[in-house]
Design an enzyme around this catalytic site. Structure first.
Site, PDB file in Angstrom:
ATOM      1  CG  ASP A 241      28.576  51.513  25.679  1.00  0.00           C
ATOM      2  OD1 ASP A 241      28.293  51.384  24.350  1.00  0.00           O
ATOM      3  OD2 ASP A 241      29.762  51.027  26.079  1.00  0.00           O
TER       4      ASP A 241
ATOM      5  CB  CYS B 100      32.944  52.563  24.336  1.00  0.00           C
ATOM      6  SG  CYS B 100      34.057  51.418  23.634  1.00  0.00           S
TER       7      CYS B 100
END
Length: 151
Positions: free
Chosen positions: A58, A51
Site C-alpha cells: 500500500d 495489506c
C-alpha cells in the site's frame, strides 16, 4: 543546549534501514522555543506498508503536523521510523493511529495530527485522519475543532 550537543545517533551517520516496524530508531531533541506555540509539519510522500490480508504493498502520503512542547522528533529518525513500516502489515487506519500514538509517547506534544492519503485500490482511496490535543488544555479544544472541520 545547541543541537550539536544533543545525543542524536542517526543524523550525519550512515543509514541503517530497518525493514520491520520499530520505534527504536526514533530520536528527539530539545525544543529551543518551548515558550512559543508553533507548527512543525512533515510530509512523507513515499510511505509504504503492506495489506495485512493480501500482503500487497500500500502506498500513501503521510502528513504529520504537531505543536511541540519540550521535545521534538528528529527528522532523519522519523524518516527511518516511517520506512520501517515497509514490511509491516496493517490497515490504513491502524498505520495512521499507530504513528500518532508512537509520536505522542515519544514527544508528549501539545497537539498532533496525522493523515494518510493512501492511493486507490480497487478504485477507492482511503485517507484516515487522527489527532490528539493534550487533555484539559486549549489543545484538547483545538483537537475537537480540527476533527469537526476536517475534510
Amino acid at each position: 543546549m545547541n543541537r550539536s550537543q544533543e545525543n542524536l545517533q542517526q543524523l550525519g551517520k550512515a543509514t541503517d534501514y530497518k525493514f520491520d516496524y520499530t520505534t527504536s530508531v526514533l530520536e528527539v531533541f530539545q525544543n529551543q522555543h518551548p515558550d512559543n506555540d508553533y507548527w512543525v509539519r512533515f510530509n512523507c510522500p513515499e510511505f509504504t506498508s503492506l495489506c495485512p490480508i493480501t500482503g500487497q504493498p500500500d502506498f500513501a502520503e503521510i502528513r504529520i503536523s504537531y505543536i511541540p512542547d519540550q521535545l521534538m522528533v528528529e527528522s532523519k529518525s522519523l524518516k527511518l521510523y516511517l520506512f520501517s513500516f515497509r514490511n509491516h502489515g496493517d490497515f490504513h487506519e491502524d498505520c495512521v493511529n499507530t504513528i500518532m500514538k508512537d509520536l505522542i509517547r515519544l514527544m508528549d506534544p501539545r497537539y498532533i495530527e496525522v493523515e494518510g492519503r493512501f492511493t486507490p485500490r480497487g478504485g477507492i482511496s482511503i485517507w484516515p485522519y487522527a489527532n490528539y490535543g493534550r487533555k484539559n488544555t486549549k489543545y484538547e479544544e483545538l483537537a475537537v475543532r480540527r476533527l469537526e472541520t476536517h475534510e
